[in-house]
Design an enzyme around this catalytic site. Structure first.
Site, PDB file in Angstrom:
ATOM      1  N   VAL A  67       3.084   8.640  11.427  1.00 58.97           N
ATOM      2  CA  VAL A  67       1.950   9.063  12.281  1.00 58.97           C
ATOM      3  C   VAL A  67       1.004   9.927  11.460  1.00 58.97           C
ATOM      4  CG1 VAL A  67       1.252  10.202  14.426  1.00 58.97           C
ATOM      5  CG2 VAL A  67       3.543   9.215  14.249  1.00 58.97           C
ATOM      6  N   ARG A  97       9.266  -8.818  -1.375  1.00 54.78           N
ATOM      7  CA  ARG A  97       9.455 -10.186  -0.904  1.00 54.78           C
ATOM      8  C   ARG A  97       9.444 -11.135  -2.098  1.00 54.78           C
ATOM      9  NH1 ARG A  97       5.900 -10.616   4.006  1.00 54.78           N
ATOM     10  NH2 ARG A  97       4.499  -9.740   2.468  1.00 54.78           N
ATOM     11  N   THR A 112       0.840  -1.206   0.000  1.00 54.20           N
ATOM     12  CA  THR A 112       0.000   0.000   0.000  1.00 54.20           C
ATOM     13  C   THR A 112       0.874   1.256   0.000  1.00 54.20           C
ATOM     14  OG1 THR A 112      -1.721  -1.176   1.207  1.00 54.20           O
ATOM     15  CG2 THR A 112      -1.820   1.227   1.275  1.00 54.20           C
ATOM     16  N   LYS A 117       2.153   5.137  17.669  1.00 54.21           N
ATOM     17  CA  LYS A 117       2.118   6.515  17.141  1.00 54.21           C
ATOM     18  C   LYS A 117       2.169   7.525  18.283  1.00 54.21           C
ATOM     19  CE  LYS A 117      -0.338   5.099  12.978  1.00 54.21           C
ATOM     20  NZ  LYS A 117      -1.650   4.720  12.460  1.00 54.21           N
ATOM     21  N   ALA A 136      12.138  19.911  -5.044  1.00 56.55           N
ATOM     22  CA  ALA A 136      13.334  19.351  -4.383  1.00 56.55           C
ATOM     23  C   ALA A 136      14.600  20.071  -4.819  1.00 56.55           C
ATOM     24  CB  ALA A 136      13.453  17.862  -4.705  1.00 56.55           C
ATOM     25  N   GLU A 158      -3.083  -2.882   9.158  1.00 54.41           N
ATOM     26  CA  GLU A 158      -1.753  -3.494   9.192  1.00 54.41           C
ATOM     27  C   GLU A 158      -1.858  -4.921   8.668  1.00 54.41           C
ATOM     28  OE1 GLU A 158       1.100  -1.696  10.351  1.00 54.41           O
ATOM     29  OE2 GLU A 158      -0.434  -0.196  10.044  1.00 54.41           O
ATOM     30  N   ASP A 186      -1.119  -0.120  17.501  1.00 54.70           N
ATOM     31  CA  ASP A 186      -0.658   0.833  16.477  1.00 54.70           C
ATOM     32  C   ASP A 186      -0.815   2.277  16.981  1.00 54.70           C
ATOM     33  OD1 ASP A 186      -0.053   1.396  13.467  1.00 54.70           O
ATOM     34  OD2 ASP A 186      -1.860   2.567  13.866  1.00 54.70           O
ATOM     35  N   ALA A 235      12.813  -3.215  -3.822  1.00 53.69           N
ATOM     36  CA  ALA A 235      12.935  -4.592  -3.315  1.00 53.69           C
ATOM     37  C   ALA A 235      11.590  -5.035  -2.744  1.00 53.69           C
ATOM     38  CB  ALA A 235      14.008  -4.660  -2.230  1.00 53.69           C
TER      39      ALA A 235
HETATM   40  P1  NAP Z   1       1.928  -4.035   2.785  1.00 54.84           P
HETATM   41  O1  NAP Z   1       0.872  -3.540   1.882  1.00 54.84           O
HETATM   42  O2  NAP Z   1       1.739  -5.352   3.455  1.00 54.84           O
HETATM   43  O3  NAP Z   1       3.296  -4.050   1.946  1.00 54.84           O
HETATM   44  C1  NAP Z   1       4.476  -4.568   2.451  1.00 54.84           C
HETATM   45  C2  NAP Z   1       5.484  -4.653   1.303  1.00 54.84           C
HETATM   46  O4  NAP Z   1       6.736  -5.033   1.830  1.00 54.84           O
HETATM   47  C3  NAP Z   1       5.133  -5.676   0.224  1.00 54.84           C
HETATM   48  O5  NAP Z   1       5.384  -5.137  -1.041  1.00 54.84           O
HETATM   49  C4  NAP Z   1       6.100  -6.849   0.518  1.00 54.84           C
HETATM   50  O6  NAP Z   1       6.499  -7.535  -0.651  1.00 54.84           O
HETATM   51  C5  NAP Z   1       7.286  -6.104   1.071  1.00 54.84           C
HETATM   52  N1  NAP Z   1       8.131  -6.894   1.955  1.00 54.84           N
HETATM   53  C6  NAP Z   1       7.806  -7.531   3.108  1.00 54.84           C
HETATM   54  N2  NAP Z   1       8.891  -8.088   3.665  1.00 54.84           N
HETATM   55  C7  NAP Z   1       9.943  -7.804   2.854  1.00 54.84           C
HETATM   56  C8  NAP Z   1      11.319  -8.088   2.893  1.00 54.84           C
HETATM   57  N3  NAP Z   1      11.885  -8.808   3.888  1.00 54.84           N
HETATM   58  N4  NAP Z   1      12.111  -7.627   1.879  1.00 54.84           N
HETATM   59  C9  NAP Z   1      11.569  -6.888   0.864  1.00 54.84           C
HETATM   60  N5  NAP Z   1      10.263  -6.577   0.793  1.00 54.84           N
HETATM   61  C10 NAP Z   1       9.455  -7.036   1.773  1.00 54.84           C
HETATM   62  O7  NAP Z   1       2.207  -2.986   3.949  1.00 54.84           O
HETATM   63  P2  NAP Z   1       1.800  -1.442   3.984  1.00 54.84           P
HETATM   64  O8  NAP Z   1       0.369  -1.312   4.375  1.00 54.84           O
HETATM   65  O9  NAP Z   1       2.277  -0.769   2.763  1.00 54.84           O
HETATM   66  O10 NAP Z   1       2.627  -0.950   5.270  1.00 54.84           O
HETATM   67  C11 NAP Z   1       4.028  -0.810   5.212  1.00 54.84           C
HETATM   68  C12 NAP Z   1       4.520   0.010   6.389  1.00 54.84           C
HETATM   69  O11 NAP Z   1       3.913   1.300   6.375  1.00 54.84           O
HETATM   70  C13 NAP Z   1       4.175  -0.559   7.760  1.00 54.84           C
HETATM   71  O12 NAP Z   1       5.210  -0.221   8.646  1.00 54.84           O
HETATM   72  C14 NAP Z   1       2.889   0.177   8.130  1.00 54.84           C
HETATM   73  O13 NAP Z   1       2.701   0.233   9.531  1.00 54.84           O
HETATM   74  C15 NAP Z   1       3.198   1.536   7.584  1.00 54.84           C
HETATM   75  N6  NAP Z   1       2.049   2.371   7.242  1.00 54.84           N
HETATM   76  C16 NAP Z   1       0.984   1.857   6.568  1.00 54.84           C
HETATM   77  C17 NAP Z   1      -0.054   2.692   6.171  1.00 54.84           C
HETATM   78  C18 NAP Z   1      -1.241   2.184   5.417  1.00 54.84           C
HETATM   79  O14 NAP Z   1      -2.188   2.959   5.226  1.00 54.84           O
HETATM   80  N7  NAP Z   1      -1.250   0.937   4.981  1.00 54.84           N
HETATM   81  C19 NAP Z   1       0.010   4.070   6.489  1.00 54.84           C
HETATM   82  C20 NAP Z   1       1.120   4.577   7.177  1.00 54.84           C
HETATM   83  C21 NAP Z   1       2.138   3.708   7.547  1.00 54.84           C
HETATM   84  P3  NAP Z   1       5.456  -8.396  -1.552  1.00 54.84           P
HETATM   85  O15 NAP Z   1       4.637  -7.347  -2.260  1.00 54.84           O
HETATM   86  O16 NAP Z   1       6.307  -9.176  -2.473  1.00 54.84           O
HETATM   87  O17 NAP Z   1       4.655  -9.221  -0.591  1.00 54.84           O
HETATM   88  N1  HSE Z   2      -3.031   0.622   9.974  1.00 51.61           N
HETATM   89  C1  HSE Z   2      -2.811   2.019  10.122  1.00 51.61           C
HETATM   90  C2  HSE Z   2      -4.137   2.710  10.335  1.00 51.61           C
HETATM   91  C3  HSE Z   2      -2.148   2.571   8.884  1.00 51.61           C
HETATM   92  O1  HSE Z   2      -5.180   2.097  10.090  1.00 51.61           O
HETATM   93  O2  HSE Z   2      -4.146   3.862  10.766  1.00 51.61           O
HETATM   94  C4  HSE Z   2      -1.731   4.022   9.018  1.00 51.61           C
HETATM   95  O3  HSE Z   2      -0.675   4.147   9.918  1.00 51.61           O
END
Ligand code: NAP
Ligand code: HSE
Length: 434
Positions: A132, A45, A13, A205, A33, A190, A201, A43
């Site tokens: 956050v 998984r 995401t 934050k 910038a 998450e 979570d 990179a």
């Molecule tokens: P996600 O959709 O599950 O994506 C995780 C990505 O990381 C996937 O592309 C996965 O690869 C890759 N990955 C996992 N392990 C890896 C490794 N060892 N080496 C290389 N790539 C790896 O997670 P997300 O929702 O984007 O969240 C990512 C981070 O941002 C988290 O810390 C989350 O708390 C934070 N965050 C999320 C949001 C939100 O709205 N979702 C908002 C703010 C912050 P594959 O695609 O191949 O599986």
């Molecule tokens: N899982 C988190 C949320 C993503 O729902 O707020 C944003 O940090």
């Protein structure tokens, strides 16, 4: 000027949103910038998984360590999540002389001291706006625009998933499970949604905001925490009847007894700005000694808002602003809290209480007696008529709103009340934020 070359870890995401923004708007980003910002390598998984994003000209690999070690990369954007691989990769990136941008609140809340010590030693910046509030620029606001203030309190909705669930349950009568599934489908949750709904979570934050606002390192485990996973629809309904919305709030207050920190479902009066925050939106109310009341509101989760924060951080690295502020900021410099945490004997709040009692004469009186003995004053009572035909012993709900009471006294009163024969289930307690 020289191009800033970006290595992106993760293409889910957040990573996918950031990649899209970098690839779709190179001219705007370069203008802001002062030099081109180029996505050089990504990179993931599983590099063979089909992706909806066109990465022509960008290296895609399954080896995150190789991207981190690549001398052709200046800055690493970590969006893989979790605290194991992410911690190792961020530390490796700093050791390799790269700046880091991360969206990972769990990583900073749990390992902030180690990561910032490494960044200081390496003379590199760690930027974390996306960690956050999603697209809400609360990190920059506290670190830069409000830096002249002593922050006195924060009250915030910091989890988009929980706010989305509560909004859909109260607004449309959707079940908890269906609302959570919706949040997962939309990319808000998450990868382990327990972290959202049990309040972890939000505590992560809050620990980051406490570092910025109060220069105090708290471990998330030190923050009293309750999620929305044990909330019952009945309490959302009674709260509505009393003129309140239930929100998962992160609260931080500077009191004479220390910092009062909490994450908990909380009743907020309808019409107050926090009560009206809907869906995946986040909001942070900040009170500073100079600015007074300030309110920040925006989308807290999802690809595009989070990409806004990640790419904003990259622009800060490209201009050198992130490096300049890293040099003077002393984030997580001292692992011990600079301010003590306020004990429950010093914390005061109003409370919503729901008792499950036998519908018998005298029960309300006995409960009122226990509350009164502990100095807790009743503000209002709801007990719906269960009709004359219901058996006397069948349990009914009794809802009481209290005036301000000391948390430790309230806990003692509930412990006594829950031992009464006429009380059939554990009492539900929810704080009220005025
Ligand atoms: P996600 O959709 O599950 O994506 C995780 C990505 O990381 C996937 O592309 C996965 O690869 C890759 N990955 C996992 N392990 C890896 C490794 N060892 N080496 C290389 N790539 C790896 O997670 P997300 O929702 O984007 O969240 C990512 C981070 O941002 C988290 O810390 C989350 O708390 C934070 N965050 C999320 C949001 C939100 O709205 N979702 C908002 C703010 C912050 P594959 O695609 O191949 O599986
Ligand atoms: N899982 C988190 C949320 C993503 O729902 O707020 C944003 O940090």
């Amino acid at each position: 000027m020289e191009t800033l070359r970006v290595g992106l870890l993760g293409l889910g995401t957040v990573g996918g949103g950031a990649a899209r923004l970098l690839l779709d708007e190179p001219d705007r980003i370069a203008r802001r910038a002062g030099r081109p910002v180029r996505l050089t390598a990504v990179a993931v998984r599983d590099p063979h998984k089909p992706r909806s994003i066109d990465l022509a000209g960008v290296e895609l690999t399954g080896d995150a360590h190789a991207v981190v070690a690549d001398p052709a990369i200046d800055v690493i954007v970590e969006t893989i999540g979790g605290t194991t691989a992410a911690r190792a990769l961020v530390l490796e990136a700093l050791a390799a002389g790269k700046h880091v941008v991360t969206a990972n609140k769990a990583l900073l809340a749990e390992h902030g001291p180690e990561i910032f010590a490494k960044a200081r030693a390496a003379g590199r910046a760690v930027a974390f706006e996306a960690s956050v509030g999603g697209g809400v620029p609360i990190v920059q606001a506290l670190a830069v625009a409000l830096a002249a203030n002593q922050i006195q309190s924060l009250a915030a909705i910091l989890n988009g998933t929980c706010n989305y669930i509560l909004t859909r349950m109260t607004g449309e009568g959707l079940s908890y499970a269906a609302a959570l599934a919706g949040a997962q489908r939309l990319g808000y949750a998450e990868s382990d949604p327990t972290l959202d709904v049990d309040g972890t979570d939000t505590a992560h934050k809050l620990a980051i905001l406490v570092q910025l606002a109060f220069e105090t390192s708290v471990k998330p485990g030190q923050i009293a925490r309750q999620g929305i996973d044990r909330l019952e629809l009945a309490d959302l309904t009674y709260a509505g009847e009393l003129g309140y919305a239930v929100k998962l709030l992160a609260l931080a207050k500077l009191t004479p007894a220390g910092l009062d920190l909490r994450v908990a479902p909380t009743l907020v009066k309808r019409g107050a700005p926090l009560a009206e925050v809907r869906g995946p939106y986040n909001a942070i109310r900040v009170v500073g000694d100079s600015v007074g009341d300030a309110f920040f509101h925006g989308r807290g989760a999802g690809a595009a808002p989070t990409a806004s924060a990640v790419v904003g951080d990259l622009i800060d690295v490209a201009t050198g602003r992130a490096q300049a502020s890293s040099r003077v900021a002393s984030l997580w410099a001292d692992a011990a809290p600079a301010r003590p945490l306020a004990p429950p004997s010093k914390i005061k709040s109003r409370y919503y209480l729901r008792f499950t009692i036998a519908d018998q004469p005298g029960v309300l009186g006995r409960i009122a007696q226990v509350l009164g003995d502990l100095g807790i004053s009743i503000a209002s009572v709801i007990q719906h008529d269960s009709g004359d035909d219901a058996p006397d012993s069948s349990p009914v709900p009794l809802v009481i709103m209290t005036h301000h009471a000391i948390q430790a006294d309230l806990e003692a009163a509930i412990a006594l009340i829950d031992r009464l024969d006429a009380v059939h289930a554990s009492t539900v307690r929810i704080g009220v934020e005025d």
